[in-house]
Scaffold this active site. Structure first.
Site, PDB file in Angstrom:
ATOM      1  N   GLY A 112      40.001  37.218  38.497  1.00  0.00           N
ATOM      2  CA  GLY A 112      40.614  36.318  37.519  1.00  0.00           C
ATOM      3  C   GLY A 112      41.974  36.753  36.989  1.00  0.00           C
ATOM      4  CG  ASP A 114      46.587  33.235  39.948  1.00  0.00           C
ATOM      5  OD1 ASP A 114      46.539  33.163  41.183  1.00  0.00           O
ATOM      6  OD2 ASP A 114      47.475  32.687  39.256  1.00  0.00           O
ATOM      7  CE1 TYR A 479      52.685  42.289  40.505  1.00  0.00           C
ATOM      8  CE2 TYR A 479      55.007  42.566  40.996  1.00  0.00           C
ATOM      9  CZ  TYR A 479      53.763  43.108  40.787  1.00  0.00           C
ATOM     10  OH  TYR A 479      53.605  44.474  40.854  1.00  0.00           O
TER      11      TYR A 479
HETATM   12  C1  LIG Z   1      46.717  43.147  34.091  1.00  0.00           C
HETATM   13  C2  LIG Z   1      47.170  42.908  35.502  1.00  0.00           C
HETATM   14  C3  LIG Z   1      47.606  43.982  36.283  1.00  0.00           C
HETATM   15  C4  LIG Z   1      48.026  43.793  37.588  1.00  0.00           C
HETATM   16  N1  LIG Z   1      48.459  44.876  38.327  1.00  0.00           N
HETATM   17  C5  LIG Z   1      48.864  44.700  39.607  1.00  0.00           C
HETATM   18  C6  LIG Z   1      49.308  45.792  40.405  1.00  0.00           C
HETATM   19  O1  LIG Z   1      49.327  46.938  39.967  1.00  0.00           O
HETATM   20  N2  LIG Z   1      49.719  45.545  41.670  1.00  0.00           N
HETATM   21  C7  LIG Z   1      49.710  44.289  42.204  1.00  0.00           C
HETATM   22  O2  LIG Z   1      50.068  44.122  43.367  1.00  0.00           O
HETATM   23  N3  LIG Z   1      49.293  43.230  41.461  1.00  0.00           N
HETATM   24  C8  LIG Z   1      48.877  43.413  40.191  1.00  0.00           C
HETATM   25  N4  LIG Z   1      48.448  42.316  39.470  1.00  0.00           N
HETATM   26  C9  LIG Z   1      48.427  40.998  40.098  1.00  0.00           C
HETATM   27  C10 LIG Z   1      47.155  40.828  40.918  1.00  0.00           C
HETATM   28  O3  LIG Z   1      47.249  41.595  42.100  1.00  0.00           O
HETATM   29  C11 LIG Z   1      46.977  39.374  41.344  1.00  0.00           C
HETATM   30  O4  LIG Z   1      46.895  38.555  40.220  1.00  0.00           O
HETATM   31  C12 LIG Z   1      45.719  39.218  42.206  1.00  0.00           C
HETATM   32  O5  LIG Z   1      45.800  38.019  42.929  1.00  0.00           O
HETATM   33  C13 LIG Z   1      44.488  39.258  41.352  1.00  0.00           C
HETATM   34  O6  LIG Z   1      43.301  39.212  42.091  1.00  0.00           O
HETATM   35  P1  LIG Z   1      41.972  38.760  41.319  1.00  0.00           P
HETATM   36  O7  LIG Z   1      40.898  38.670  42.304  1.00  0.00           O
HETATM   37  O8  LIG Z   1      41.789  39.609  40.114  1.00  0.00           O
HETATM   38  O9  LIG Z   1      42.440  37.346  40.777  1.00  0.00           O
HETATM   39  P2  LIG Z   1      41.889  35.861  40.861  1.00  0.00           P
HETATM   40  O10 LIG Z   1      42.575  35.178  39.730  1.00  0.00           O
HETATM   41  O11 LIG Z   1      40.422  35.815  40.913  1.00  0.00           O
HETATM   42  O12 LIG Z   1      42.468  35.346  42.237  1.00  0.00           O
HETATM   43  C14 LIG Z   1      43.846  35.255  42.527  1.00  0.00           C
HETATM   44  C15 LIG Z   1      44.084  34.271  43.662  1.00  0.00           C
HETATM   45  O13 LIG Z   1      43.326  34.640  44.804  1.00  0.00           O
HETATM   46  C16 LIG Z   1      42.352  33.639  45.113  1.00  0.00           C
HETATM   47  N5  LIG Z   1      41.088  34.307  45.426  1.00  0.00           N
HETATM   48  C17 LIG Z   1      40.375  35.126  44.614  1.00  0.00           C
HETATM   49  N6  LIG Z   1      39.266  35.538  45.221  1.00  0.00           N
HETATM   50  C18 LIG Z   1      39.252  34.977  46.445  1.00  0.00           C
HETATM   51  C19 LIG Z   1      38.336  35.018  47.535  1.00  0.00           C
HETATM   52  N7  LIG Z   1      37.214  35.742  47.466  1.00  0.00           N
HETATM   53  N8  LIG Z   1      38.610  34.289  48.642  1.00  0.00           N
HETATM   54  C20 LIG Z   1      39.747  33.554  48.704  1.00  0.00           C
HETATM   55  N9  LIG Z   1      40.649  33.483  47.705  1.00  0.00           N
HETATM   56  C21 LIG Z   1      40.409  34.186  46.580  1.00  0.00           C
HETATM   57  C22 LIG Z   1      42.239  32.814  43.855  1.00  0.00           C
HETATM   58  O14 LIG Z   1      41.754  31.521  44.129  1.00  0.00           O
HETATM   59  C23 LIG Z   1      43.646  32.840  43.328  1.00  0.00           C
HETATM   60  O15 LIG Z   1      44.454  31.943  44.046  1.00  0.00           O
HETATM   61  C24 LIG Z   1      48.024  42.495  38.144  1.00  0.00           C
HETATM   62  C25 LIG Z   1      47.596  41.409  37.363  1.00  0.00           C
HETATM   63  C26 LIG Z   1      47.180  41.605  36.050  1.00  0.00           C
HETATM   64  C27 LIG Z   1      46.729  40.426  35.219  1.00  0.00           C
END
Ligand SMILES: Cc1cc2nc3c(=O)[nH]c(=O)nc-3n(C[C@H](O)[C@H](O)[C@H](O)COP(=O)(O)OP(=O)(O)OC[C@H]3O[C@@H](n4cnc5c(N)ncnc54)[C@H](O)[C@@H]3O)c2cc1C
Ligand SMILES: *[C@@H]1O[C@H](CO)[C@@H](O)[C@H](O)[C@H]1NC(C)=O
Ligand SMILES: *[C@@H]1O[C@H](CO)[C@@H](O)[C@H](O)[C@H]1NC(C)=O
Ligand SMILES: *[C@@H]1O[C@H](CO)[C@@H](O)[C@H](O)[C@H]1NC(C)=O
Ligand SMILES: *[C@@H]1O[C@H](CO)[C@@H](O)[C@H](O)[C@H]1NC(C)=O
Ligand SMILES: *[C@@H]1O[C@H](CO)[C@@H](O)[C@H](O)[C@H]1NC(C)=O
Ligand SMILES: *[C@@H]1O[C@H](CO)[C@@H](O)[C@H](O)[C@H]1NC(C)=O
Ligand SMILES: *[C@@H]1O[C@H](CO)[C@@H](O)[C@H](O)[C@H]1NC(C)=O
Length: 541
Positions: A112, A114, A479
């Site tokens: 979560g 994103d 990002y």
């Molecule tokens: C506090 C914070 C710190 C961060 N630090 C870094 C960092 O150090 N380096 C970096 O590169 N990025 C960083 N990010 C960004 C992060 O890598 C992206 O937001 C990443 O997409 C998050 O993955 P998630 O599964 O947590 O997010 P989600 O919000 O669950 O998913 C992000 C996207 O991927 C899709 N998705 C998720 N799960 C799946 C799945 N199983 N199959 C297909 N699609 C899927 C979602 O639909 C959405 O489009 C950070 C973000 C935050 C909020």
């Protein structure tokens, strides 16, 4: 390769439903979807325990739990009709089939994080597949590989690796609550990037459910499909169940430092010099700069300045680090007292901001410490910014909107220079000195505050234009920034329109991503504001 006839049938069904959709009210729509879900489930009793609608008392807490950006937690944010937290692959397959049949969009959520909330917000009726229960991690120490399910967090992965060996690690992001589902599928940048590349550079297999509900591994999906999900954003292609990754070798002891410098401690000169050092220095070190306004006030008189925090991870001892810094970056004046030696897993905790000595179990805590409302944008820098340019940038930190803003400079170079731009969809390789992440935070919902913050970060972004990459002005999909362009909510998005944002994220790889998308999801079922378009889709809603 794709039997077109079966797709035509689905189109006809879909077109039929989009004509009738407006006539049926949402409740009826939801009922039909649920009926489909239960009738296709192997065990509808166990399915019902994993399905939340607005009438379930825990609907809100499930929705909120991994909503990381509170900008998308307001009353006016569109909410899902249904949230499904599957425990079995068959439940995901059923959800994919029933969503198509009942013309609902799917949002897939792992951690979560994103930045624009795209894993849990949609402007059209939708359901969420939430990976809360898919968090298994299996490590093979001998082979130095791991299988990790999409819902696992980076913290859980790092922790599990560290319990098996002090000398194994994995190159991915710094924030322990980020989910591997989204993070790996968009690239995955972290402290080990200059030595080992991105998370996505280290993926060797994956399991995915495609638009037809088929379970595919690397061999079954084929190399084009497998290429696309390693950096092209998973949500355009299917539902990723798990990843197989190569682990990397880390020394028993690594070194870290945190050195803050304000403007009157020569911060400008130091940041200027850092630009020449950071991408060329030994790949065993990654030095970051974190910029923010600080208040040095004494006795109620405000005295604000800009602080540059130089933070680093070195894969080696302090004995080796000091002479390296003396040779390449003597201006920083690094001394032994600034440095601490620790295990790699301790460095993960320390660099994220936990106090020294914090228990590694903290990495298992999936609750983000400081949830707030924020907006980010990103850039890549290929030519060092002049001292005058930097000074002009610092002035932006004194504006009202800059309160609670942070600007990060993340180093490139090292192995990133050696990996070809087309190896995976992430194209930002040779020639980048560093990446910028601009962020601004606020704490309570207010249209007025939001306007000030949004205006500030957009103004900063336009101010930075002359200093950063051009044609395209590159951006990093993890990002996510919807300001750089979006698809149409309803209907067809042309290749040309999608290129506006697509080429910024993927450069020339965008073309190949569209080709893969057209092959694996021709009717564009898996779509969102920044999903890869299909050449074939004429976009029934
Ligand atoms: C506090 C914070 C710190 C961060 N630090 C870094 C960092 O150090 N380096 C970096 O590169 N990025 C960083 N990010 C960004 C992060 O890598 C992206 O937001 C990443 O997409 C998050 O993955 P998630 O599964 O947590 O997010 P989600 O919000 O669950 O998913 C992000 C996207 O991927 C899709 N998705 C998720 N799960 C799946 C799945 N199983 N199959 C297909 N699609 C899927 C979602 O639909 C959405 O489009 C950070 C973000 C935050 C909020
Ligand atoms: C369905 O699952 C429940 C547990 O959720 C179990 O008690 C029940 O026996 C299962 N039914 C069948 C037919 O397998
Ligand atoms: C949600 O409510 C429905 C109807 O009362 C129930 O069948 C279902 O089990 C509930 N879901 C959960 C996860 O408790
Ligand atoms: C700033 O740099 C100058 C040389 O450019 C040096 O003389 C001075 O001591 C430095 N100041 C601090 C606080 O390091
Ligand atoms: C700085 O801190 C002082 C004292 O804590 C406070 O009075 C002042 O308002 C602060 N200034 C800013 C710009 O935050
Ligand atoms: C602000 O703080 C710096 C660093 O402590 C100090 O050198 C400077 O004189 C202060 N300025 C004012 C106006 O207090
Ligand atoms: C997990 O982190 C949250 C936020 O920092 C904190 O409130 C909570 O107490 C932590 N839980 C445990 C078990 O440490
Ligand atoms: C990158 O390639 C150069 C030239 O082939 C080589 O000398 C260098 O060691 C490589 N660096 C990494 C990190 O692989």
């Amino acid at each position: 390769m794709i039997p077109l006839r079966s797709y035509l049938i689905i189109v006809l069904i879909a077109v039929f439903f989009s004509f009738t959709y407006s006539a049926i009210d949402t409740t009826k729509h939801e009922e039909n979807f649920l009926q489909c879900l239960y009738s296709y489930s192997h065990n509808s009793t166990s399915m019902s325990k994993l399905v939340y609608t607005k009438t379930n008392s825990s609907y809100s807490s499930i929705l909120q739990f991994t909503t990381q950006n509170l900008r998308f937690a307001s009353k006016t944010t569109p909410k899902p009709l249904v949230i499904i937290t599957p425990k079995h692959i068959s439940q995901i397959q059923t959800t994919i089939i029933c969503s198509q049949r009942h013309d609902l969009q799917i949002r897939i959520r792992s951690g979560g994080h994103d930045f624009e909330g795209r894993s849990y917000v949609s402007e059209v009726p939708f359901v969420i597949i939430d990976f809360t229960y898919f968090r298994e991690i299996t490590i093979d120490v001998e082979k130095r590989t791991a299988w990790v399910q999409s819902g696992a967090t980076l913290g859980e992965l790092y922790y599990t690796i560290s319990r098996k060996s002090r000398n194994l690690g994995f190159p991915a992001g710094a924030c322990p609550t980020v989910g591997v589902g989204g993070h790996f599928s968009g690239g995955g940048y972290g402290n080990l990037v200059r030595k080992f590349g991105l998370a996505a550079d280290n993926i060797i297999d994956a399991h995915i459910i495609d638009v037809k509900g088929r379970f595919l591994d690397r061999e079954a999906m084929g190399e084009d499909f497998f290429w696309a999900i390693r950096g092209g954003g998973g949500a355009s292609f299917g539902v990723i169940i798990s990843w197989k990754v190569k682990l990397v070798q880390v020394p028993s002891s690594v070194s870290v430092f945190n050195v803050p410098k304000t403007l009157d401690q020569n911060a400008t000169k130091l940041v200027h010099k850092w630009q020449f050092v950071t991408s060329t220095i030994d790949e065993n070190i990654a030095i970051y700069v974190i910029l923010q306004r600080v208040n040095l006030s004494k006795k109620g008189k405000s005295n604000s300045t800009v602080q540059a925090l130089f933070q680093a991870l070195f894969l080696g001892s302090v004995d080796k680090l000091i002479p390296l810094m003396k040779e390449k970056f003597p201006e920083l004046g690094l001394v032994r007292e600034d440095c601490i030696e620790m295990s790699w897993i301790e460095s993960v905790l320390y660099l994220y901001g936990f106090p020294k000595g914090e228990s590694p179990e903290m990495l298992l805590n999936r609750t983000q410490a400081a949830k707030d409302i924020f907006k980010v944008k990103s850039d890549f820098v290929r030519i060092p910014i002049s001292e005058i340019g930097l000074e002009r940038m610092w002035r932006m930190f004194h504006e009202d909107g800059a309160k609670d803003s942070m600007v990060y400079f993340f180093p490139y170079g090292g192995i990133m220079n050696n990996i070809s731009e087309s190896k995976i969809p992430f194209p930002h390789r040779y020639g980048n000195l560093y990446q910028i992440l601009y962020s601004v935070h606020w704490h309570q919902e207010s249209d007025e505050v939001e306007k000030i913050k949004m205006n500030w970060i957009r103004k900063l972004y336009s101010f930075m234009e002359p200093f950063v990459s051009k044609s395209p002005r590159a951006a990093y999909i993890n990002y996510r920034d919807l300001d750089i362009g979006v698809n149409n909510n309803n209907g067809y998005t042309s290749y040309k329109q999608a290129s506006i944002w697509g080429v910024k994220y993927f450069k020339n790889n965008f073309k190949r991503l569209v080709k893969v998308k057209t092959k694996v999801d021709p009717l564009n079922f898996f779509r969102n504001e920044q999903s890869i378009p299909s050449h074939l889709s004429k976009g029934h809603r």
